[in-house]
Design a protein around this motif. Structure first.
Motif, PDB file in Angstrom:
ATOM      1  N   LEU A 237      16.431   9.799 -26.356  1.00 22.19           N
ATOM      2  CA  LEU A 237      15.730  10.785 -26.514  1.00 22.19           C
ATOM      3  C   LEU A 237      15.816  11.361 -27.996  1.00 22.19           C
ATOM      4  N   LYS A 238      14.471  11.949 -28.354  1.00 17.35           N
ATOM      5  CA  LYS A 238      14.502  12.450 -29.818  1.00 17.35           C
ATOM      6  C   LYS A 238      15.583  13.606 -29.854  1.00 17.35           C
ATOM      7  N   ALA A 239      15.348  14.518 -28.999  1.00 16.26           N
ATOM      8  CA  ALA A 239      16.032  15.806 -28.738  1.00 16.26           C
ATOM      9  C   ALA A 239      16.359  15.964 -27.552  1.00 16.26           C
ATOM     10  N   ASN A 240      17.359  16.739 -27.050  1.00 14.75           N
ATOM     11  CA  ASN A 240      17.502  17.192 -25.483  1.00 14.75           C
ATOM     12  C   ASN A 240      16.957  18.356 -25.293  1.00 14.75           C
ATOM     13  N   ASP A 241      16.743  19.401 -26.153  1.00 13.23           N
ATOM     14  CA  ASP A 241      15.773  20.363 -25.521  1.00 13.23           C
ATOM     15  C   ASP A 241      16.465  21.035 -24.349  1.00 13.23           C
ATOM     16  N   ASN A 242      15.505  21.070 -23.688  1.00  7.65           N
ATOM     17  CA  ASN A 242      15.664  21.808 -22.207  1.00  7.65           C
ATOM     18  C   ASN A 242      15.804  20.869 -20.963  1.00  7.65           C
ATOM     19  N   ILE A 243      16.068  19.632 -21.160  1.00  7.37           N
ATOM     20  CA  ILE A 243      16.036  18.843 -20.034  1.00  7.37           C
ATOM     21  C   ILE A 243      17.227  19.008 -19.094  1.00  7.37           C
ATOM     22  N   PRO A 244      17.084  18.946 -17.693  1.00 11.69           N
ATOM     23  CA  PRO A 244      18.136  19.183 -17.005  1.00 11.69           C
ATOM     24  C   PRO A 244      19.281  17.986 -17.126  1.00 11.69           C
ATOM     25  N   GLN A 245      20.503  18.515 -16.862  1.00 10.22           N
ATOM     26  CA  GLN A 245      21.565  17.859 -17.097  1.00 10.22           C
ATOM     27  C   GLN A 245      21.631  16.646 -16.065  1.00 10.22           C
ATOM     28  N   ASP A 246      20.937  16.990 -15.127  1.00  8.95           N
ATOM     29  CA  ASP A 246      21.159  15.782 -13.846  1.00  8.95           C
ATOM     30  C   ASP A 246      20.172  14.954 -14.097  1.00  8.95           C
ATOM     31  N   LEU A 247      19.285  15.094 -15.301  1.00  7.09           N
ATOM     32  CA  LEU A 247      18.296  13.791 -15.271  1.00  7.09           C
ATOM     33  C   LEU A 247      18.892  12.730 -16.365  1.00  7.09           C
ATOM     34  N   LEU A 248      20.093  13.445 -17.186  1.00  9.42           N
ATOM     35  CA  LEU A 248      20.516  12.376 -18.340  1.00  9.42           C
ATOM     36  C   LEU A 248      21.410  11.385 -17.848  1.00  9.42           C
ATOM     37  N   ASN A 249      21.253  10.372 -18.177  1.00  9.02           N
ATOM     38  CA  ASN A 249      22.504   9.131 -18.271  1.00  9.02           C
ATOM     39  C   ASN A 249      22.238   8.827 -16.579  1.00  9.02           C
ATOM     40  N   GLN A 250      21.503   8.922 -15.909  1.00  8.27           N
ATOM     41  CA  GLN A 250      21.209   8.663 -14.521  1.00  8.27           C
ATOM     42  C   GLN A 250      20.164   7.606 -14.398  1.00  8.27           C
ATOM     43  N   ILE A 251      20.326   6.785 -13.420  1.00  7.49           N
ATOM     44  CA  ILE A 251      19.195   5.873 -13.057  1.00  7.49           C
ATOM     45  C   ILE A 251      18.035   6.743 -12.395  1.00  7.49           C
ATOM     46  N   LEU A 252      17.026   6.626 -12.961  1.00  2.00           N
ATOM     47  CA  LEU A 252      15.869   7.254 -12.427  1.00  2.00           C
ATOM     48  C   LEU A 252      14.644   6.042 -11.934  1.00  2.00           C
TER      49      LEU A 252
END
Length: 348
Positions: A237-252
């Motif tokens: 990510l360039k910046a985390n901004d308002n991305i929900p935490q449950d989307l980060l570092n998870q396999i999508l």
């Protein structure tokens, strides 16, 4: 998905503990072959031979194959008892010499200069083509790397002959001097994302992808391992901004019916339904390529769907922009296809 990955180590210095740590790290991240170059000045024959011996010892400990780029003079200067490596033959060897050597040992030849006449001669002299690979050069000087279309046609020809192909991409942590402009095979890849470059090569009939420069950063080592061994693309990510935490570092995953202009995160709407969150309109701005968005309540049943834009899209009041990919990760978007797995990684 697994292609053979390799890296380069040069004999311009005495191998030290930092080098050993790097070699071990590359092996741990599934790089399985080493390329080095050995053009021995007569006055330094013993020095370079010792450096090669040290490299071979570390390579053997880590179960790594070593290919040595060598000319006729340097090959003649090597001690007969030195073994445990394979040859990447520089120009100057006759096709009869090559054919004879191939009958007992694997060899790599210069892919860019091999011709149909060479293949006919090698066949005439009964070369063992199971032991022959076609390795492209790298090009230190900017603007001199290969043209992609020519490269692609050449590899298609090698594939028709059943010959294994290899090419180089640049490193990133330490570039080789004196020009320090990267060591790619393809000119278009000189300044590109390293993983995107590697994927492009594998889709252009390249069997082995090697790092041309002396070092590849740990971040890229991890990205290569995730993609080539786990089929997961790491997107930073360039910046985390308002991305929900449950989307980060998870396999999508991308949906099985891939959209033309966006990556649709398969898991996102289900996540929002579990959280029972009402998403109000916010940050409704133009969706430049690499934008991460979430559909707001104005989109009805689509509310909560997260997308990654693969092209520039206009402002939409029903779509909130919640983040952006960094420039390098944007280059990975074309390789997200049906059901592709990926992770959104916060920038360190």
């Amino acid at each position: 998905m697994i292609k053979l990955l390799g890296f380069s180590f040069y004999l311009d210095h005495t191998l030290d503990q930092d080098d050993k740590n790097y070699i071990e790290s590359m092996k741990q991240h599934h790089f399985n072959e080493i390329f080095t170059s050995l053009h021995i000045p007569e006055e330094n024959q013993a020095l370079y031979t010792k450096r090669l011996q040290d490299l071979l010892k570390v390579a053997k400990k880590n179960d790594l194959k070593v290919f040595v780029d060598i000319d006729q003079n340097s090959l003649a200067n090597l001690p007969n008892e030195l073994d445990g490596f394979y040859l990447r033959l520089d120009d100057g060897f006759s096709n009869q010499d090559i054919a004879e050597m191939s009958q007992t040992n694997p060899l790599a030849l210069n892919a860019s200069t091999l011709t149909k006449d060479d293949i006919k001669e090698l066949q005439k002299y009964q070369a063992d083509f199971k032991n022959i690979e076609a390795w492209h050069n790298f090009y230190p000087r900017p603007e001199t790397g290969l043209d992609f279309q020519w490269f692609l046609k050449k590899n298609q020809w090698f594939k028709s002959l059943g010959i294994t192909t290899q090419a180089f991409i640049p490193g990133d942590e330490k570039l080789r001097g004196p020009i320090n402009a990267g060591l790619p095979t393809l000119e278009d890849q000189r300044n590109n994302d390293r993983l995107a470059s590697a994927i492009q090569l594998t889709q252009a009939n390249v069997d082995k992808v090697f790092i041309g420069d002396p070092r590849l950063s740990l971040t890229y080592q991890e990205e290569f391992a995730d993609y080539f061994n786990n089929n997961v693309l790491d997107l930073t990510l360039k910046a985390n901004d308002n991305i929900p935490q449950d989307l980060l570092n998870q396999i999508l995953h991308n949906r099985p019916d891939p959209a033309a202009k966006v990556v649709r995160v398969l898991e996102s709407r289900q996540m929002n339904q579990r959280n029972q969150t009402l998403i109000a309109p916010n940050n409704n701005i133009p969706r430049n390529i690499g934008s991460i968005t979430i559909d707001n309540q104005a989109y009805g049943r689509y509310m909560g769907e997260v997308q990654l834009t693969k092209t520039d899209l206009p402002l939409d009041k029903k779509v909130n922009v919640i983040g952006h990919l960094d420039t390098n990760s944007i280059q990975l978007l074309p390789y997200i296809t049906a059901n592709s797995a990926f992770k959104l990684i916060p920038k360190e």
